[in-house]
Write a protein that holds these residues in place. Structure first.
Motif, PDB file in Angstrom:
ATOM      1  N   HIS A 278       0.816  -1.223   0.000  1.00  0.00           N
ATOM      2  CA  HIS A 278       0.000   0.000   0.000  1.00  0.00           C
ATOM      3  C   HIS A 278       0.848   1.271   0.000  1.00  0.00           C
ATOM      4  CE1 HIS A 278      -2.648  -3.152   1.654  1.00  0.00           C
ATOM      5  NE2 HIS A 278      -3.516  -2.566   0.845  1.00  0.00           N
ATOM      6  N   TYR A 279       0.475   2.187  -0.878  1.00  0.00           N
ATOM      7  CA  TYR A 279       1.248   3.427  -1.036  1.00  0.00           C
ATOM      8  C   TYR A 279       0.295   4.602  -1.169  1.00  0.00           C
ATOM      9  CZ  TYR A 279       4.846   0.021  -2.041  1.00  0.00           C
ATOM     10  OH  TYR A 279       5.702  -1.041  -1.948  1.00  0.00           O
ATOM     11  N   GLU A 280       0.624   5.691  -0.474  1.00  0.00           N
ATOM     12  CA  GLU A 280      -0.216   6.885  -0.572  1.00  0.00           C
ATOM     13  C   GLU A 280       0.602   8.047  -1.126  1.00  0.00           C
ATOM     14  OE1 GLU A 280      -3.098   6.010   3.250  1.00  0.00           O
ATOM     15  OE2 GLU A 280      -1.790   7.772   3.266  1.00  0.00           O
ATOM     16  N   ILE A 281      -0.075   8.906  -1.872  1.00  0.00           N
ATOM     17  CA  ILE A 281       0.616  10.089  -2.393  1.00  0.00           C
ATOM     18  C   ILE A 281       0.607  11.140  -1.290  1.00  0.00           C
ATOM     19  CG2 ILE A 281       0.566  11.892  -4.154  1.00  0.00           C
ATOM     20  CD1 ILE A 281      -1.078   9.822  -5.852  1.00  0.00           C
ATOM     21  N   GLU A 282       1.800  11.533  -0.849  1.00  0.00           N
ATOM     22  CA  GLU A 282       1.856  12.502   0.243  1.00  0.00           C
ATOM     23  C   GLU A 282       1.942  13.921  -0.313  1.00  0.00           C
ATOM     24  OE1 GLU A 282       2.897  10.972   3.921  1.00  0.00           O
ATOM     25  OE2 GLU A 282       4.693  12.222   3.985  1.00  0.00           O
ATOM     26  N   ALA A 283       2.710  14.073  -1.365  1.00  0.00           N
ATOM     27  CA  ALA A 283       2.826  15.408  -1.981  1.00  0.00           C
ATOM     28  C   ALA A 283       3.149  15.245  -3.458  1.00  0.00           C
ATOM     29  CB  ALA A 283       3.930  16.197  -1.298  1.00  0.00           C
ATOM     30  N   ILE A 284       2.674  16.214  -4.224  1.00  0.00           N
ATOM     31  CA  ILE A 284       2.954  16.183  -5.658  1.00  0.00           C
ATOM     32  C   ILE A 284       3.061  17.637  -6.125  1.00  0.00           C
ATOM     33  CG2 ILE A 284       0.512  16.057  -6.314  1.00  0.00           C
ATOM     34  CD1 ILE A 284       1.442  13.909  -8.408  1.00  0.00           C
ATOM     35  N   ASN A 285       3.985  17.936  -7.002  1.00  0.00           N
ATOM     36  CA  ASN A 285       4.173  19.358  -7.364  1.00  0.00           C
ATOM     37  C   ASN A 285       3.100  19.845  -8.319  1.00  0.00           C
ATOM     38  OD1 ASN A 285       5.176  17.882  -9.513  1.00  0.00           O
ATOM     39  ND2 ASN A 285       6.544  19.524 -10.120  1.00  0.00           N
ATOM     40  N   GLU A 286       2.858  21.164  -8.274  1.00  0.00           N
ATOM     41  CA  GLU A 286       1.771  21.723  -9.082  1.00  0.00           C
ATOM     42  C   GLU A 286       2.174  21.885 -10.539  1.00  0.00           C
ATOM     43  OE1 GLU A 286       0.792  25.255  -7.011  1.00  0.00           O
ATOM     44  OE2 GLU A 286      -0.244  24.190  -5.417  1.00  0.00           O
ATOM     45  N   GLY A 287       3.491  21.936 -10.777  1.00  0.00           N
ATOM     46  CA  GLY A 287       3.996  22.189 -12.131  1.00  0.00           C
ATOM     47  C   GLY A 287       3.386  21.252 -13.145  1.00  0.00           C
ATOM     48  N   TYR A 288       3.169  20.035 -12.748  1.00  0.00           N
ATOM     49  CA  TYR A 288       2.680  19.036 -13.682  1.00  0.00           C
ATOM     50  C   TYR A 288       1.213  18.701 -13.434  1.00  0.00           C
ATOM     51  CZ  TYR A 288       3.486  15.425 -17.117  1.00  0.00           C
ATOM     52  OH  TYR A 288       3.457  14.689 -18.259  1.00  0.00           O
ATOM     53  N   LEU A 289       0.678  19.283 -12.336  1.00  0.00           N
ATOM     54  CA  LEU A 289      -0.660  18.856 -11.919  1.00  0.00           C
ATOM     55  C   LEU A 289      -1.753  19.118 -12.937  1.00  0.00           C
ATOM     56  CD1 LEU A 289      -1.195  19.491  -8.160  1.00  0.00           C
ATOM     57  CD2 LEU A 289      -1.176  17.365  -9.408  1.00  0.00           C
ATOM     58  N   GLY A 290      -1.617  20.190 -13.734  1.00  0.00           N
ATOM     59  CA  GLY A 290      -2.618  20.519 -14.738  1.00  0.00           C
ATOM     60  C   GLY A 290      -2.955  19.337 -15.616  1.00  0.00           C
ATOM     61  N   ASN A 291      -1.998  18.433 -15.759  1.00  0.00           N
ATOM     62  CA  ASN A 291      -2.200  17.279 -16.636  1.00  0.00           C
ATOM     63  C   ASN A 291      -3.224  16.292 -16.094  1.00  0.00           C
ATOM     64  OD1 ASN A 291      -0.343  18.241 -18.320  1.00  0.00           O
ATOM     65  ND2 ASN A 291       1.301  16.861 -17.713  1.00  0.00           N
ATOM     66  N   TYR A 292      -3.565  16.420 -14.863  1.00  0.00           N
ATOM     67  CA  TYR A 292      -4.400  15.374 -14.261  1.00  0.00           C
ATOM     68  C   TYR A 292      -5.808  15.849 -13.928  1.00  0.00           C
ATOM     69  CZ  TYR A 292       0.082  13.228 -13.973  1.00  0.00           C
ATOM     70  OH  TYR A 292       1.293  12.716 -14.301  1.00  0.00           O
ATOM     71  N   GLN A 293      -6.168  17.053 -14.365  1.00  0.00           N
ATOM     72  CA  GLN A 293      -7.502  17.592 -14.117  1.00  0.00           C
ATOM     73  C   GLN A 293      -7.859  17.481 -12.652  1.00  0.00           C
ATOM     74  OE1 GLN A 293      -9.802  15.039 -16.761  1.00  0.00           O
ATOM     75  NE2 GLN A 293     -10.647  16.905 -17.585  1.00  0.00           N
ATOM     76  N   THR A 294      -6.922  17.762 -11.805  1.00  0.00           N
ATOM     77  CA  THR A 294      -7.210  17.590 -10.400  1.00  0.00           C
ATOM     78  C   THR A 294      -6.392  18.611  -9.619  1.00  0.00           C
ATOM     79  OG1 THR A 294      -7.246  15.990  -8.628  1.00  0.00           O
ATOM     80  CG2 THR A 294      -5.426  15.801 -10.148  1.00  0.00           C
ATOM     81  N   THR A 295      -6.644  18.706  -8.343  1.00  0.00           N
ATOM     82  CA  THR A 295      -5.886  19.668  -7.533  1.00  0.00           C
ATOM     83  C   THR A 295      -5.086  18.899  -6.499  1.00  0.00           C
ATOM     84  OG1 THR A 295      -7.634  19.826  -5.938  1.00  0.00           O
ATOM     85  CG2 THR A 295      -7.700  21.392  -7.758  1.00  0.00           C
ATOM     86  N   LYS A 296      -4.155  19.641  -5.914  1.00  0.00           N
ATOM     87  CA  LYS A 296      -3.268  19.025  -4.928  1.00  0.00           C
ATOM     88  C   LYS A 296      -4.082  18.374  -3.804  1.00  0.00           C
ATOM     89  CE  LYS A 296      -1.123  21.946  -2.689  1.00  0.00           C
ATOM     90  NZ  LYS A 296      -0.443  23.102  -2.223  1.00  0.00           N
ATOM     91  N   GLU A 297      -5.159  19.083  -3.375  1.00  0.00           N
ATOM     92  CA  GLU A 297      -5.953  18.571  -2.253  1.00  0.00           C
ATOM     93  C   GLU A 297      -6.600  17.236  -2.615  1.00  0.00           C
ATOM     94  OE1 GLU A 297      -6.104  21.813  -3.242  1.00  0.00           O
ATOM     95  OE2 GLU A 297      -4.801  22.368  -1.585  1.00  0.00           O
ATOM     96  N   ASP A 298      -7.026  17.131  -3.880  1.00  0.00           N
ATOM     97  CA  ASP A 298      -7.669  15.882  -4.312  1.00  0.00           C
ATOM     98  C   ASP A 298      -6.711  14.710  -4.198  1.00  0.00           C
ATOM     99  OD1 ASP A 298      -9.444  17.410  -7.031  1.00  0.00           O
ATOM    100  OD2 ASP A 298     -10.101  16.883  -5.010  1.00  0.00           O
ATOM    101  N   ILE A 299      -5.439  14.996  -4.463  1.00  0.00           N
ATOM    102  CA  ILE A 299      -4.487  13.898  -4.586  1.00  0.00           C
ATOM    103  C   ILE A 299      -3.885  13.493  -3.250  1.00  0.00           C
ATOM    104  CG2 ILE A 299      -2.263  13.264  -5.588  1.00  0.00           C
ATOM    105  CD1 ILE A 299      -2.976  14.952  -7.971  1.00  0.00           C
ATOM    106  N   SER A 300      -3.582  14.471  -2.402  1.00  0.00           N
ATOM    107  CA  SER A 300      -2.879  14.162  -1.153  1.00  0.00           C
ATOM    108  C   SER A 300      -3.627  13.111  -0.353  1.00  0.00           C
ATOM    109  CB  SER A 300      -2.733  15.421  -0.296  1.00  0.00           C
ATOM    110  OG  SER A 300      -2.027  16.352  -1.047  1.00  0.00           O
ATOM    111  N   GLY A 301      -2.898  12.087   0.062  1.00  0.00           N
ATOM    112  CA  GLY A 301      -3.487  11.028   0.883  1.00  0.00           C
ATOM    113  C   GLY A 301      -4.160   9.949   0.046  1.00  0.00           C
ATOM    114  N   LYS A 302      -4.222  10.153  -1.246  1.00  0.00           N
ATOM    115  CA  LYS A 302      -4.862   9.139  -2.100  1.00  0.00           C
ATOM    116  C   LYS A 302      -3.953   7.943  -2.291  1.00  0.00           C
ATOM    117  CE  LYS A 302      -8.371  10.811  -5.191  1.00  0.00           C
ATOM    118  NZ  LYS A 302      -8.739  11.181  -6.527  1.00  0.00           N
ATOM    119  N   ARG A 303      -4.559   6.789  -2.420  1.00  0.00           N
ATOM    120  CA  ARG A 303      -3.754   5.609  -2.749  1.00  0.00           C
ATOM    121  C   ARG A 303      -3.352   5.706  -4.218  1.00  0.00           C
ATOM    122  NH1 ARG A 303      -7.264   1.665  -0.615  1.00  0.00           N
ATOM    123  NH2 ARG A 303      -6.773   0.330  -2.382  1.00  0.00           N
TER     124      ARG A 303
END
Ligand SMILES: Nc1ncnc2c1ncn2[C@@H]1O[C@H](COP(=O)(O)OP(=O)(O)OP(=O)(O)O)[C@@H](O)[C@H]1O
Ligand SMILES: [Mg+2]
Length: 356
Positions: free
Chosen positions: A33-58
């Motif tokens: 099991h792995y969770e996303i703790e942080a991800i940079n915004e520079g590339y985030l536009g590619n995922y149609q999502t925001t940092k808050e959506d991703i943090s803590g997600k598996r």
């Protein structure tokens, strides 16, 4: 006064979020099991999502189950080997589609366990495409050299063979032999055609760029191909707007392009079929589309089109589209292929109106 550290938390955040590559921090819950703790915004536009959506997600929630499992295998490898892992891997995203990444995974070892993984992923899709195009153009230049050699070697013996055939024809009175002579003559002409096609690949003959109307070029091509189309009751229909701009082009080469494409459409069509040739302008470009309702081409095979010698025909040389691509490149244009099995094919040639 104490000097402010250059790498204070704000600067770090600034750097982290503005790096154009994807940078991420993964929390290792356990080996599965792995969770996303942080991800940079520079590339985030590619995922149609925001940092808050991703943090803590598996990771599977972010990448989907199959791709998640693929990523987890890599995480496990980095953890078990306890060393930095570098590899190339493709992922597909809803918006971007297929992307190829150059990925580095660094396991962060705390005490005896790996608590986190830091990853960077560089999008190398375009780089790979460019490399493939380079290989493709190298292939073409090898074909070019080959063509020049073969043409040189074949033209002389062919000329004497044709000469002697004419002589035999002149002396001959036997109708059976007359038939053989006709067949031989047709075959010689075919050999000559193949050599000419090779030569276009090797070096475009006389290049003479002028302003021409594309509809005039198309009309000449249709006149040339109508006999072949008529034999199979195939109708060539044209759709042009009333006024068309002149295009700066090498008309003989463009003629060759449209001959090759329309010939393919005729060869793919059933008897009694209909082929539509339409011209449209949009902005600085002119588009010529050739649409047939023939057998169509599968998705896998579309990528092979235009590679020299790729053919599915018994008597094809597989040079038709390779020549088209090369000529269109010289005109700084594009060749777009849209096809599906059973529904037919649309080949569009897009040319800049005023390229210099
Ligand atoms: N309109 C089309 N419909 C279906 N398949 C097509 C069409 N155009 C091209 N193809 C496919 O692409 C292949 C390559 O075409 P290309 O014109 O380069 O060579 P070829 O037609 O086989 O030989 P030739 O050198 O005589 O043109 C064809 O063999 C055929 O399988
Ligand atoms: Mg062809």
């Amino acid at each position: 006064m104490e000097k402010k550290s250059a790498l204070d938390i704000n600067n770090l955040k600034l750097i982290f979020h503005h790096i154009s590559d994807l940078v991420f921090l993964i929390r290792v819950v356990d080996l599965q099991h792995y969770e996303i703790e942080a991800i940079n915004e520079g590339y985030l536009g590619n995922y149609q999502t925001t940092k808050e959506d991703i943090s803590g997600k598996r990771i599977e929630e972010f990448l989907g189950v199959d791709q998640g499992i693929k990523a987890i295998r890599r995480f496990q490898e980095a953890i078990i080997r306890r060393e930095t892992l570098q590899f190339e891997e493709a992922y597909t995203f809803p918006e971007q589609g297929y992307r190829m990444f150059d990925i580095t995974l660094v396991p962060i070892i705390e005490g005896n366990t790996v608590a986190n993984l830091i990853g960077t992923a560089k999008d190398i899709t375009e780089k790979r495409i460019n490399e493939e195009q380079l290989v493709q153009s190298e292939k073409l230049s090898v074909v070019g050299q080959l063509a020049a050699g073969i043409a040189h070697e074949l033209k002389n013996p062919l000329t004497s063979l044709k000469g002697f055939l004419k002589l035999i024809d002149f002396e001959n009175k036997n109708p059976d032999i007359e038939r053989y002579i006709k067949v031989m003559d047709t075959e010689f002409t075919r050999i000559e055609q193949i050599i000419e096609e090779f030569l276009v690949l090797a070096k475009p003959n006389k290049i003479n760029f002028c302003h021409h109307r594309i509809d005039d070029i198309i009309e000449e091509v249709i006149e040339l191909l109508n006999a072949q189309a008529n034999m199979e009751s195939i109708v060539l229909t044209t759709e042009y707007p009333d006024t068309l701009p002149q295009v700066y082009c090498e008309s003989n080469q463009l003629k060759q392009v449209f001959i090759n494409i329309i010939k393919n459409a005729i060869e793919a069509s059933d008897d009694g079929g209909n082929i539509t040739i339409s011209i449209n302008t949009s902005g600085e470009h002119i588009q010529v589309s050739i649409r047939d309702h023939g057998e169509g081409i599968s998705k896998e095979d579309i990528n092979k089109l235009g590679s020299p010698f790729y053919t599915t025909k018994k008597h094809g040389t597989g040079l038709g589209l390779a020549i088209c691509k090369r000529i269109i490149e010289k005109h700084k244009g594009q060749l777009v292929i849209d096809s599906s099995i059973g529904h037919g094919t649309e080949i569009t040639v897009i040319l800049p109106i005023n390229f210099t």
